[in-house]
Design a protein around this motif. Structure first.
Motif, PDB file in Angstrom:
ATOM      1  N   GLU A 163       4.349   4.708   9.071  1.00  0.00           N
ATOM      2  CA  GLU A 163       3.125   4.832   8.270  1.00  0.00           C
ATOM      3  C   GLU A 163       2.616   6.265   8.261  1.00  0.00           C
ATOM      4  O   GLU A 163       2.120   6.758   7.237  1.00  0.00           O
TER       5      GLU A 163
ATOM      6  N   ASP B 164       2.403   8.086   4.774  1.00  0.00           N
ATOM      7  CA  ASP B 164       1.000   8.104   4.365  1.00  0.00           C
ATOM      8  C   ASP B 164       0.362   9.475   4.514  1.00  0.00           C
ATOM      9  O   ASP B 164      -0.650   9.774   3.854  1.00  0.00           O
ATOM     10  N   ASP B 165       0.920  10.340   5.363  1.00  0.00           N
ATOM     11  CA  ASP B 165       0.310  11.641   5.626  1.00  0.00           C
ATOM     12  C   ASP B 165       1.257  12.809   5.347  1.00  0.00           C
ATOM     13  O   ASP B 165       0.880  13.762   4.669  1.00  0.00           O
TER      14      ASP B 165
ATOM     15  N   ARG C  47       0.831  -1.214   0.000  1.00  0.00           N
ATOM     16  CA  ARG C  47       0.000   0.000   0.000  1.00  0.00           C
ATOM     17  C   ARG C  47       0.862   1.259   0.000  1.00  0.00           C
ATOM     18  O   ARG C  47       0.621   2.196  -0.766  1.00  0.00           O
ATOM     19  N   LEU C  48       1.879   1.299   0.845  1.00  0.00           N
ATOM     20  CA  LEU C  48       2.739   2.481   0.915  1.00  0.00           C
ATOM     21  C   LEU C  48       3.561   2.639  -0.357  1.00  0.00           C
ATOM     22  O   LEU C  48       3.760   3.769  -0.838  1.00  0.00           O
TER      23      LEU C  48
ATOM     24  N   PRO D 118       2.462  13.135   1.309  1.00  0.00           N
ATOM     25  CA  PRO D 118       1.389  13.699   0.474  1.00  0.00           C
ATOM     26  C   PRO D 118       0.961  15.085   0.931  1.00  0.00           C
ATOM     27  O   PRO D 118       0.623  15.935   0.102  1.00  0.00           O
TER      28      PRO D 118
ATOM     29  N   SER E 249       2.797   6.697  -7.010  1.00  0.00           N
ATOM     30  CA  SER E 249       1.886   7.728  -7.532  1.00  0.00           C
ATOM     31  C   SER E 249       2.373   9.123  -7.168  1.00  0.00           C
ATOM     32  O   SER E 249       2.289  10.053  -7.972  1.00  0.00           O
ATOM     33  N   LEU E 250       2.893   9.272  -5.956  1.00  0.00           N
ATOM     34  CA  LEU E 250       3.395  10.568  -5.518  1.00  0.00           C
ATOM     35  C   LEU E 250       4.591  11.009  -6.366  1.00  0.00           C
ATOM     36  O   LEU E 250       4.714  12.186  -6.720  1.00  0.00           O
TER      37      LEU E 250
ATOM     38  N   SER F  16      -7.734  12.325   4.065  1.00  0.00           N
ATOM     39  CA  SER F  16      -6.605  13.042   3.483  1.00  0.00           C
ATOM     40  C   SER F  16      -5.689  13.477   4.621  1.00  0.00           C
ATOM     41  O   SER F  16      -6.075  13.413   5.797  1.00  0.00           O
TER      42      SER F  16
ATOM     43  N   SER G   2       2.756   1.668  -3.396  1.00  0.00           N
ATOM     44  CA  SER G   2       1.869   2.143  -4.451  1.00  0.00           C
ATOM     45  C   SER G   2       1.612   3.637  -4.315  1.00  0.00           C
ATOM     46  O   SER G   2       1.613   4.379  -5.313  1.00  0.00           O
ATOM     47  N   GLN G   3       1.432   4.098  -3.094  1.00  0.00           N
ATOM     48  CA  GLN G   3       1.204   5.531  -2.884  1.00  0.00           C
ATOM     49  C   GLN G   3       2.448   6.342  -3.207  1.00  0.00           C
ATOM     50  O   GLN G   3       2.355   7.424  -3.794  1.00  0.00           O
ATOM     51  N   LEU G   4       3.621   5.832  -2.846  1.00  0.00           N
ATOM     52  CA  LEU G   4       4.858   6.551  -3.140  1.00  0.00           C
ATOM     53  C   LEU G   4       5.118   6.608  -4.647  1.00  0.00           C
ATOM     54  O   LEU G   4       5.616   7.623  -5.155  1.00  0.00           O
TER      55      LEU G   4
END
Length: 473
Positions: free
Chosen positions: A176, A180-181, A47-48, A184, A54-55, A241, A50-52
């Protein structure tokens, strides 16, 4: 880590023996622990990561756009050498005028940047810095995740302990939260700063253009803030968010301060009122009975008001300001939602049978009423019963076991709902209730013969206990 998967996957028929020492149960506990730990760690890292990813993509595109605007506005902070060249050529064309006698007379010597362009370049530079820093930290975060999942040498026990230490370290240092916060959030702050600087730059060109773009840019920003507020009001809201997480943290932090302020306010109010009442008693002494009785009545009313104030403060403290936010669903509400989700969406017969069987285990009246009053849910139950009953009649004898069990489960669920919180009319499918009911001369509801047969079909599928006949039917 353990190869005895087939042995450990067998269902438990009796209580296992208590081992002499923790973990000496043949590896069974650590087998299931390793499965759970691997699943949780894999979910976290995927999960992390994938977010990184995209970021990083968004930060790269954003930095490119920001750099283009900065390359356009940054030269406006310094003089343009072309202005000096144009001034000298103009002097030659005019026939040697003595307007420019030295470098001091050149336009570049007296150049002063426009006052509005300085904050524009400053904000563009800050926005670009935020994008670059978020990209750098995202790459660094991917390296952290690689180290988190890295396997070292040693046996299974050594790897298990090392991975558990890493998991505790990641929780202790808020890995996390950072990935995660904070990352972003840093990029989103840079985007907001870019929008502000873009509007300021357009204001230097055209005021009307800047106003139109301000409305277009402000609308999604306002929606983002409103979504964050909704996420604070309802903690299960999907519009999560970094801003909503920050607002939730602030709300949780100020709750204790608000409770303390309420108690201080009530205490000071009671203290000042007590001082005022003491002074009034000392200065006013009337021997008349009527006046003394009025004073006693006023004193009793004052004590009642004070008692209500203390009770209100105690209620505020005991509830912990739970009114700030939406009330969470109770355990019974979640049971109802899970049953509706399975019955209304699943086509798996076994899952539907287990869901119908668990309906019969519900004793809470409110939960049963929610299911009974849901027309779509109750209609679905009747449709399932009708379908399996028809398939039961047309299936061969050797294939009737599953339809028979399903028919009994659905019939028991319908009877349990209708006879627990409804009446016999509720046994009819929702679409058949109006034509099924006929009014007699005495204005009593009458059932058609088809509905009586349908009810008998329902009841014949369920073996009711003796005490249910007299109580429910």
């Amino acid at each position: 880590m353990n190869t005895n998967t087939n042995a450990f996957a067998q269902p438990i028929a009796e209580r296992p023996e208590i081992p002499a020492r923790f973990g000496e149960d043949g590896g069974k506990f650590y087998y299931y622990y390793d499965q759970l730990a691997d699943e949780l760690d894999e979910d976290l890292t995927k999960r992390l990561k994938s977010q990184l990813d995209s970021l990083l993509i968004f930060a790269g595109l954003f930095a490119g756009v920001n750099s283009a605007f900065l390359a356009l506005t940054l030269p406006m902070m310094s003089p343009d050498s072309a202005d000096d060249t144009n001034a000298l050529l103009l002097q030659l064309v005019k026939g040697g005028s003595t307007t420019i006698n030295s470098e001091v007379d050149l336009p570049s010597a007296t150049f002063s940047p426009p006052p509005a362009i300085y904050p524009v370049n400053l904000l563009f530079a800050v926005s670009l810095t935020c994008a670059l820093m978020s990209s750098f930290l995202a790459v660094l975060g991917q390296q952290w995740l690689v180290y988190y999942r890295k396997r070292s040498g040693g046996g299974a026990e050594h790897q298990r302990k090392e991975q558990l230490r890493r998991q505790l370290g990641a929780a202790r240092w808020r890995l996390e939260l950072v990935l995660d916060d904070i990352l972003p959030g840093l990029l989103q702050v840079g985007l907001v700063i870019f929008c502000i600087s873009f509007i300021l730059y357009l204001r230097t060109l055209s005021g009307s253009m800047s106003s139109v773009v301000s409305v277009v840019v402000g609308t999604p920003l306002a929606i983002t803030v409103a979504a964050a507020v909704c996420a604070v009001w309802d903690r299960m809201c999907p519009y999560q968010s970094p801003l909503s997480h920050l607002l939730c943290w602030i709300t949780d932090s100020v709750r204790s301060a608000v409770v303390a302020f309420v108690w201080l306010f009530i205490f000071m109010k009671a203290y000042l009122h007590e001082i005022s009442r003491t002074r009034t008693r000392g200065t006013e002494r009337h021997p008349e009975t009527g006046e003394s009785s009025s004073l006693s009545k006023s004193s009793s009313r004052t004590e009642e008001l004070q008692a209500k104030s203390w009770a209100s403060a105690h209620q505020t403290t005991s509830r912990g300001l739970t009114w700030i936010g939406r009330k969470e669903e109770t355990a019974n509400d979640l049971i109802v939602a899970s049953l509706k989700r399975v019955i209304l969406t699943s086509e798996h017969t076994t899952a539907l049978v287990h869901a119908a069987t668990n309906i019969c285990a519900i004793n809470d009246k409110d939960s049963l009423r929610q299911l009974l009053k849901d027309v779509e849910f109750f209609d679905r139950l009747h449709g399932l019963f009708t379908n399996v009953h028809l398939s039961l009649e047309t299936s061969p004898i050797q294939l009737r076991a599953m339809p028979s069990a399903a028919a009994k489960a659905f019939a028991a669920a319908i009877l349990h709902l209708a006879l627990s919180v409804g009446n016999i009319i509720d046994l009819a499918p929702p679409e058949d209730r109006p034509p099924a009911i006929r009014r007699s001369l005495q204005a009593q509801p009458m059932l058609s013969s088809d509905q009586v047969c349908y009810f008998w079909t329902l009841a014949s599928q369920v073996k009711l206990e003796d005490h249910l006949w007299g109580e429910d039917l």
